[in-house]
Design an enzyme around this catalytic site. Structure first.
Site, short mmCIF file in Angstrom:
data_model
loop_
_atom_site.label_atom_id
_atom_site.label_comp_id
_atom_site.label_asym_id
_atom_site.label_seq_id
_atom_site.Cartn_x
_atom_site.Cartn_y
_atom_site.Cartn_z
N SER A 107 43.51 -0.33 21.66
CA SER A 107 44.13 0.88 22.19
C SER A 107 43.05 1.82 22.71
O SER A 107 41.95 1.89 22.15
CB SER A 107 44.94 1.60 21.12
OG SER A 107 45.37 2.87 21.57
N TYR A 124 45.68 5.54 12.80
CA TYR A 124 45.88 4.57 13.88
C TYR A 124 44.60 4.44 14.70
O TYR A 124 44.16 3.32 15.00
CB TYR A 124 47.04 5.02 14.76
CG TYR A 124 47.29 4.10 15.94
CD1 TYR A 124 47.93 2.88 15.77
CD2 TYR A 124 46.90 4.47 17.22
CE1 TYR A 124 48.15 2.04 16.85
CE2 TYR A 124 47.13 3.64 18.30
CZ TYR A 124 47.75 2.43 18.12
OH TYR A 124 47.98 1.59 19.19
#
Length: 227
Positions: A122, A136
């Site tokens: 990501s 995250y």
């Protein structure tokens, strides 16, 4: 999860895992088989190490080996530091980090020279623009260190490993319209969400023979979100 038939670009047999939605998994299998290749869906929770190892072994038994591994499973838990639970913390690391290591460890035992490992990371590994996403972001940053280190282990064996790091991508779970999307679009250089087809194109390139000199890389595909 993997493809078999890397030497023949016209024929890529596919095995993938899913945690839920067996009907949707079956639809994908049928769509792939309609292209004239083998396809198999295996139910496995990526948080369970034994499940992903079993999936790798079942893939090898079915197809005779593994040429390309795509680690695509991921979870997202958002929460302030005061409220973030250890259960969410542990599951985030189990799926986003440990499962990548476990699956890769199991798969490379069956890979030959020319093998490819591609992780879906990501852009948040390098930029987290809103509160509540610390865990995250940490999990995706961990993948950066993992591929850089494993590239040294696997390079002498002719196997490459890299991360694809998407920015905001239009999906059912992350729609490109709405208040949250409008906030993100203001931070994207091209002013729009990306598409799954654009991400797939980068993955396909990394899976091909032209990418043999790319390894240990963290490749952004985020429309300039992290610029």
């Amino acid at each position: 999860m993997s493809t078999r038939g890397f030497a023949n670009a016209r024929r890529l047999d596919v095995v993938f895992t899913y945690a839920s939605s067996p009907d949707r998994a079956n639809e994908i299998v049928q769509a792939v088989q309609a292209l004239g290749v083998q396809a198999l869906a295996i139910q496995a929770d990526s948080a369970e190490a034994s499940a992903v190892v079993a999936a790798v072994e079942q893939t090898v038994e079915k197809l005779g080996g593994i040429d390309i591994l795509v680690n695509n499973a991921g979870v997202l838990a958002i929460g302030a530091i005061d409220d973030f639970t250890l259960a969410d913390f542990d599951r985030t690391l189990a799926v986003n980090v440990r499962a990548v290591f476990v699956t890769t460890q199991a798969a490379v035992k069956h890979m030959k020279e020319g093998g490819r490992i591609i992780n879906i990371g990501s852009t948040n590994a390098e930029r987290m623009p809103f509160a509540g996403g610390g865990v995250y972001a940490m999990s995706k940053s961990a993948l950066q260190g993992l591929v850089q280190g494993l590239s040294r282990d696997l390079g002498p064996r002719g196997i490459t490993i890299s991360n694809v790091q998407p920015g905001p991508i239009a999906t059912d779970m992350n729609p490109s319209e709405g208040e949250f999307a409008q906030m993100l679009k203001k931070q994207i250089a091209v002013g729009r969400y990306g598409t799954v087809e654009e991400v797939a194109g980068l993955v396909a390139y990394l899976a091909g023979p032209e990418s043999g000199y790319i390894t240990g890389a963290n490749l952004m595909i985020d429309g300039g979100f992290s610029a």
